[in-house]
Scaffold this motif. Sequence first.
Motif, PDB file in Angstrom:
ATOM      1  N   GLY A  82      44.210  36.083  34.927  1.00 18.99           N
ATOM      2  CA  GLY A  82      43.417  36.831  33.956  1.00 18.99           C
ATOM      3  C   GLY A  82      42.324  37.608  34.641  1.00 18.99           C
ATOM      4  O   GLY A  82      41.921  37.296  35.771  1.00 18.99           O
ATOM      5  N   ALA A  83      41.801  38.625  33.977  1.00 18.57           N
ATOM      6  CA  ALA A  83      40.707  39.445  34.499  1.00 18.57           C
ATOM      7  C   ALA A  83      39.444  39.134  33.714  1.00 18.57           C
ATOM      8  O   ALA A  83      39.413  39.265  32.479  1.00 18.57           O
ATOM      9  CB  ALA A  83      41.058  40.921  34.387  1.00 18.57           C
ATOM     10  N   GLY A  84      38.418  38.710  34.423  1.00 12.53           N
ATOM     11  CA  GLY A  84      37.167  38.355  33.761  1.00 12.53           C
ATOM     12  C   GLY A  84      36.227  37.653  34.701  1.00 12.53           C
ATOM     13  O   GLY A  84      36.290  37.855  35.922  1.00 12.53           O
ATOM     14  N   GLU A  85      35.327  36.804  34.133  1.00 12.26           N
ATOM     15  CA  GLU A  85      34.351  36.083  34.938  1.00 12.26           C
ATOM     16  C   GLU A  85      34.786  34.627  35.113  1.00 12.26           C
ATOM     17  O   GLU A  85      35.338  34.008  34.186  1.00 12.26           O
ATOM     18  CB  GLU A  85      32.979  36.108  34.259  1.00 12.26           C
ATOM     19  CG  GLU A  85      32.314  37.468  34.254  1.00 12.26           C
ATOM     20  CD  GLU A  85      30.910  37.395  33.678  1.00 12.26           C
ATOM     21  OE1 GLU A  85      30.514  36.302  33.221  1.00 12.26           O
ATOM     22  OE2 GLU A  85      30.218  38.421  33.686  1.00 12.26           O
ATOM     23  N   LEU A 103      42.595  24.429  37.883  1.00 10.84           N
ATOM     24  CA  LEU A 103      41.744  24.661  39.057  1.00 10.84           C
ATOM     25  C   LEU A 103      40.493  25.455  38.700  1.00 10.84           C
ATOM     26  O   LEU A 103      39.382  25.076  39.052  1.00 10.84           O
ATOM     27  CB  LEU A 103      42.533  25.403  40.148  1.00 10.84           C
ATOM     28  CG  LEU A 103      43.823  24.760  40.648  1.00 10.84           C
ATOM     29  CD1 LEU A 103      44.483  25.651  41.697  1.00 10.84           C
ATOM     30  CD2 LEU A 103      43.548  23.376  41.231  1.00 10.84           C
ATOM     31  N   VAL A 104      40.682  26.560  38.002  1.00 13.81           N
ATOM     32  CA  VAL A 104      39.572  27.473  37.706  1.00 13.81           C
ATOM     33  C   VAL A 104      39.737  27.992  36.275  1.00 13.81           C
ATOM     34  O   VAL A 104      40.843  28.309  35.835  1.00 13.81           O
ATOM     35  CB  VAL A 104      39.549  28.658  38.691  1.00 13.81           C
ATOM     36  CG1 VAL A 104      38.455  29.649  38.322  1.00 13.81           C
ATOM     37  CG2 VAL A 104      39.365  28.166  40.120  1.00 13.81           C
ATOM     38  N   ASP A 105      38.594  28.071  35.559  1.00 10.96           N
ATOM     39  CA  ASP A 105      38.590  28.697  34.240  1.00 10.96           C
ATOM     40  C   ASP A 105      38.038  30.112  34.374  1.00 10.96           C
ATOM     41  O   ASP A 105      36.980  30.319  34.997  1.00 10.96           O
ATOM     42  CB  ASP A 105      37.731  27.917  33.250  1.00 10.96           C
ATOM     43  CG  ASP A 105      38.368  26.589  32.862  1.00 10.96           C
ATOM     44  OD1 ASP A 105      39.572  26.400  33.164  1.00 10.96           O
ATOM     45  OD2 ASP A 105      37.667  25.733  32.291  1.00 10.96           O
ATOM     46  N   VAL A 106      38.729  31.066  33.790  1.00  9.30           N
ATOM     47  CA  VAL A 106      38.292  32.460  33.807  1.00  9.30           C
ATOM     48  C   VAL A 106      38.108  32.918  32.366  1.00  9.30           C
ATOM     49  O   VAL A 106      39.022  32.804  31.540  1.00  9.30           O
ATOM     50  CB  VAL A 106      39.315  33.358  34.519  1.00  9.30           C
ATOM     51  CG1 VAL A 106      38.871  34.823  34.461  1.00  9.30           C
ATOM     52  CG2 VAL A 106      39.505  32.917  35.960  1.00  9.30           C
ATOM     53  N   VAL A 156      33.280  38.028  39.006  1.00 10.39           N
ATOM     54  CA  VAL A 156      34.297  38.796  38.300  1.00 10.39           C
ATOM     55  C   VAL A 156      35.553  38.859  39.161  1.00 10.39           C
ATOM     56  O   VAL A 156      35.494  39.213  40.347  1.00 10.39           O
ATOM     57  CB  VAL A 156      33.798  40.204  37.970  1.00 10.39           C
ATOM     58  CG1 VAL A 156      34.906  41.021  37.292  1.00 10.39           C
ATOM     59  CG2 VAL A 156      32.573  40.139  37.069  1.00 10.39           C
ATOM     60  N   VAL A 157      36.670  38.502  38.569  1.00  7.50           N
ATOM     61  CA  VAL A 157      37.944  38.538  39.288  1.00  7.50           C
ATOM     62  C   VAL A 157      38.935  39.377  38.498  1.00  7.50           C
ATOM     63  O   VAL A 157      38.781  39.582  37.286  1.00  7.50           O
ATOM     64  CB  VAL A 157      38.507  37.113  39.499  1.00  7.50           C
ATOM     65  CG1 VAL A 157      37.613  36.291  40.403  1.00  7.50           C
ATOM     66  CG2 VAL A 157      38.735  36.408  38.173  1.00  7.50           C
ATOM     67  N   SER A 158      39.942  39.860  39.196  1.00 11.72           N
ATOM     68  CA  SER A 158      41.011  40.632  38.575  1.00 11.72           C
ATOM     69  C   SER A 158      42.306  39.834  38.634  1.00 11.72           C
ATOM     70  O   SER A 158      42.426  38.839  39.362  1.00 11.72           O
ATOM     71  CB  SER A 158      41.193  41.975  39.298  1.00 11.72           C
ATOM     72  OG  SER A 158      40.001  42.735  39.264  1.00 11.72           O
ATOM     73  N   VAL A 159      43.258  40.276  37.885  1.00 10.63           N
ATOM     74  CA  VAL A 159      44.566  39.620  37.917  1.00 10.63           C
ATOM     75  C   VAL A 159      45.163  39.760  39.318  1.00 10.63           C
ATOM     76  O   VAL A 159      45.210  40.857  39.881  1.00 10.63           O
ATOM     77  CB  VAL A 159      45.512  40.249  36.878  1.00 10.63           C
ATOM     78  CG1 VAL A 159      46.906  39.639  36.993  1.00 10.63           C
ATOM     79  CG2 VAL A 159      44.974  40.065  35.475  1.00 10.63           C
ATOM     80  N   GLY A 160      45.567  38.644  39.906  1.00 10.27           N
ATOM     81  CA  GLY A 160      46.155  38.655  41.249  1.00 10.27           C
ATOM     82  C   GLY A 160      45.192  38.281  42.351  1.00 10.27           C
ATOM     83  O   GLY A 160      45.619  38.076  43.497  1.00 10.27           O
ATOM     84  N   ASP A 161      43.877  38.177  42.041  1.00 13.07           N
ATOM     85  CA  ASP A 161      42.927  37.749  43.073  1.00 13.07           C
ATOM     86  C   ASP A 161      43.148  36.272  43.406  1.00 13.07           C
ATOM     87  O   ASP A 161      43.425  35.450  42.528  1.00 13.07           O
ATOM     88  CB  ASP A 161      41.487  37.945  42.597  1.00 13.07           C
ATOM     89  CG  ASP A 161      41.079  39.400  42.569  1.00 13.07           C
ATOM     90  OD1 ASP A 161      41.840  40.229  43.105  1.00 13.07           O
ATOM     91  OD2 ASP A 161      40.011  39.703  41.993  1.00 13.07           O
ATOM     92  N   VAL A 162      43.005  35.945  44.691  1.00 12.02           N
ATOM     93  CA  VAL A 162      43.169  34.555  45.132  1.00 12.02           C
ATOM     94  C   VAL A 162      41.927  33.771  44.723  1.00 12.02           C
ATOM     95  O   VAL A 162      40.800  34.134  45.082  1.00 12.02           O
ATOM     96  CB  VAL A 162      43.383  34.473  46.648  1.00 12.02           C
ATOM     97  CG1 VAL A 162      43.458  33.012  47.105  1.00 12.02           C
ATOM     98  CG2 VAL A 162      44.646  35.216  47.062  1.00 12.02           C
ATOM     99  N   VAL A 163      42.126  32.701  43.982  1.00 11.53           N
ATOM    100  CA  VAL A 163      41.003  31.871  43.534  1.00 11.53           C
ATOM    101  C   VAL A 163      41.022  30.487  44.167  1.00 11.53           C
ATOM    102  O   VAL A 163      40.029  29.752  44.101  1.00 11.53           O
ATOM    103  CB  VAL A 163      40.993  31.739  41.997  1.00 11.53           C
ATOM    104  CG1 VAL A 163      40.792  33.106  41.352  1.00 11.53           C
ATOM    105  CG2 VAL A 163      42.272  31.090  41.492  1.00 11.53           C
TER     106      VAL A 163
END
Length: 347
Positions: A82-85, A103-106, A156-163
């Motif tokens: 997802g794209a968001g914070e 792992l991570v909530d966006v 802020v992350v975009s779809v496809g960013d490594v988290v």
Amino acid sequence: MGVLRHVVFPALRLVVWTVIAAALVWLAFGRGDADLGGTEAAAPSVELTPPETTVTTGDVTNTVVLTGTVADDAAVEVRSTGAGEVDDLRVAVGDAVEEGAPLVDVTVLEERPDTTETLPDGTTTTVPQDPVATTEVVRATADGTVTSLPVLEDQVVSVGDVVASVSPGTLSVSAPLTQEQQFRLLEPPSEATVTVPGGPAPFTCTDVSTGVPEGGEAGGGDAAAADPFADPFAGAASAPTGAEVTCRVPPDATAFAGLSAELELTAGSAEGVLVLPVTAVRGSIGTGDVWLVDPGTGEAAQTQVELGLTDGTQVEIRGGLAEGDSVLEFVPGSDTVEDPYAVGPFG
């Protein structure tokens, strides 16, 4: 006395030397002709016959032994869906997770279309709508241990960013392949036998695969082009190709990353088949050429044959020859020749 000293003795000395010279000339030339019946000795001649070998029946096992290294399997990168914070980090580096674990909530803001309202006076106006916040949970895609979390809360992350990255905690054995070995493993087996020096008993390694590793380069890089005057085919069969064979170490085997290991792969066997030494065949895969010797004339003619398995010493002949046929033991013009004057390992 003066006559003897100055006339007779010098004359006798001259006669003696003349007789000796005549005798030497006769020994050197006259006697040789007389003893040989007046004929000259024939010059010695050497006739070299290429060695031959015979098509026989034997067993062939295509076993390739490689030297490799034990390594950790690469960590699996988990990417944002997802794209968001980033709202919450559910895990920390070093935590063990299972596939599907959060792992991570966006926090993803979903925009809503504007609405239109009618005012009391009959006119209309556009009313913007606040976005709706939803939570996208990024989950582990494999079992393992979290090795990195390259994001922060509120980032802020975009779809496809490594988290996150998750290491499976498993090991593999990989070994480089030469050109010859790569041809012999065109159809690799599904398993290999691995021996770790100083470690456990040989164990079975599964999921065997061959190919160029990620980030590698086929053909061995630029090493072959370093010398512009070098023969491009010299030693090509034994030169590294950039490809490697890899297999997975079973969980119950004791091994550590960085250790050396020996891989033994058996890619087929045949019993009771026609065989020839590999030195007699030009080619090693599919088809090849041999020089068939005519039993009547002794002349050798180039003949195409169908090839099967090879163990590096002998090769299976599947067609083109019959048992008992004679062929040249060495391919004409090859570097592998037999020295007919060799008298031993030091000759």
